[in-house]
Write a protein that holds these residues in place. Structure first.
Motif, PDB file in Angstrom:
ATOM      1  N   GLN A  20       0.424  -1.566   0.001  1.00 41.00           N
ATOM      2  CA  GLN A  20      -0.066  -0.462  -0.053  1.00 41.00           C
ATOM      3  C   GLN A  20       0.633   1.394   0.284  1.00 41.00           C
ATOM      4  O   GLN A  20       1.511   0.566   0.991  1.00 41.00           O
TER       5      GLN A  20
ATOM      6  N   GLN B 174      -0.405   4.783   3.565  1.00 39.80           N
ATOM      7  CA  GLN B 174      -1.830   4.584   3.997  1.00 39.80           C
ATOM      8  C   GLN B 174      -1.776   4.187   5.417  1.00 39.80           C
ATOM      9  O   GLN B 174      -1.436   3.342   5.474  1.00 39.80           O
TER      10      GLN B 174
ATOM     11  N   PRO C 107      -3.270   2.829   9.111  1.00 40.01           N
ATOM     12  CA  PRO C 107      -4.671   2.209   9.751  1.00 40.01           C
ATOM     13  C   PRO C 107      -5.526   3.195   9.997  1.00 40.01           C
ATOM     14  O   PRO C 107      -5.475   4.036  10.730  1.00 40.01           O
TER      15      PRO C 107
ATOM     16  N   SER D   8     -12.086   1.017   8.396  1.00 39.70           N
ATOM     17  CA  SER D   8     -12.097   0.351   7.649  1.00 39.70           C
ATOM     18  C   SER D   8     -12.539  -0.995   7.967  1.00 39.70           C
ATOM     19  O   SER D   8     -11.869  -2.197   8.105  1.00 39.70           O
ATOM     20  N   ARG D   9     -12.248  -0.870   9.404  1.00 35.63           N
ATOM     21  CA  ARG D   9     -12.518  -2.207  10.126  1.00 35.63           C
ATOM     22  C   ARG D   9     -14.340  -2.476  10.665  1.00 35.63           C
ATOM     23  O   ARG D   9     -14.880  -1.488  11.364  1.00 35.63           O
TER      24      ARG D   9
ATOM     25  N   TYR E 104      -2.638  -0.255  -4.073  1.00 30.15           N
ATOM     26  CA  TYR E 104      -1.884  -0.816  -4.022  1.00 30.15           C
ATOM     27  C   TYR E 104      -0.908  -1.202  -5.338  1.00 30.15           C
ATOM     28  O   TYR E 104      -1.566  -1.310  -6.493  1.00 30.15           O
TER      29      TYR E 104
ATOM     30  N   LYS F 139      -4.519  -6.131   3.248  1.00 31.59           N
ATOM     31  CA  LYS F 139      -5.749  -5.826   3.698  1.00 31.59           C
ATOM     32  C   LYS F 139      -6.905  -6.596   3.480  1.00 31.59           C
ATOM     33  O   LYS F 139      -7.988  -5.914   4.399  1.00 31.59           O
ATOM     34  N   PHE F 140      -7.321  -6.533   2.214  1.00 35.23           N
ATOM     35  CA  PHE F 140      -8.181  -6.359   1.402  1.00 35.23           C
ATOM     36  C   PHE F 140      -8.568  -8.252   1.540  1.00 35.23           C
ATOM     37  O   PHE F 140      -9.594  -7.970   1.433  1.00 35.23           O
TER      38      PHE F 140
ATOM     39  N   SER G 277      -8.748 -10.741   4.405  1.00 37.13           N
ATOM     40  CA  SER G 277      -9.461 -10.791   5.027  1.00 37.13           C
ATOM     41  C   SER G 277     -11.163 -10.141   5.060  1.00 37.13           C
ATOM     42  O   SER G 277     -12.398 -10.371   5.076  1.00 37.13           O
ATOM     43  N   ARG G 278     -11.351  -8.674   4.268  1.00 38.51           N
ATOM     44  CA  ARG G 278     -12.338  -8.231   4.156  1.00 38.51           C
ATOM     45  C   ARG G 278     -13.101  -8.120   2.924  1.00 38.51           C
ATOM     46  O   ARG G 278     -14.408  -8.584   3.111  1.00 38.51           O
TER      47      ARG G 278
END
Length: 171
Positions: free
Chosen positions: A4, A7, A9, A13-14, A33, A48-49, A51-52
């Protein structure tokens, strides 16, 4: 360059963040990214993507010759919303045909890679160097040069239309 770009935290986004409205709010995908597409057409999803996006995701033709990356639930929500109007609305029927005919279910492998199908790579003119951007409830995959050209062409307009697009808000 991978990972990334600058950026930090963000509580936005959580999904468990108090800033996110509603328990069933879709994941918020943010950032830029620069992964690579290998010779077999595989691309590592930004960490970061992963798990989302969940175990399953859908890739589809996007606007401006990009590829949409959507969590399966978000794709279903969009498709159902378009489908509700499709029988009586010619434009919606045509959009739905193109959108769904180019959609592909994907499941990341153990290394977090997904196959970007040839059809979608050709549609978006993706080479080896790509950019993956988070756009809220979806991500987009762009050819790196195409993204830079798009971003450069939109930067002044971004500032000019902010008042028209954003309601009056306290920031």
């Amino acid at each position: 360059m991978t990972g990334q770009e600058d950026q930090g935290p963000s509580s936005l986004s959580r999904p468990d963040s108090p800033d996110v409205v509603g328990a069933s709010a879709p994941p918020l995908l943010l950032g830029t990214y620069t992964p690579k597409i290998d010779a077999k057409g595989r691309m590592a999803l930004p960490a970061k993507f992963r798990s989302r996006l969940g175990a399953g995701l859908v890739m589809a033709r996007g606007q401006e010759r990009c590829v949409y990356l959507l969590p399966a639930d978000e794709f279903r929500r969009i498709a159902l919303r378009i489908q509700r109007t499709s029988m009586g609305n010619r434009a919606a029927r045509e959009y739905l045909r193109v959108f769904l005919s180019g959609a592909v279910d994907q499941e990341p492998d153990k290394q977090g890679r997904v196959l970007v199908p040839t059809m979608l790579r050709e549609y978006a003119r993706l080479g080896q160097s790509v950019v993956v951007i988070g756009v809220g409830t979806r991500a987009e995959i762009w050819d790196q040069e195409a993204w830079q050209a798009y971003l450069s062409s939109k930067e002044q307009g971004y500032a000019d239309i902010a008042d028209d697009v954003l309601p009056e808000m306290d920031f």
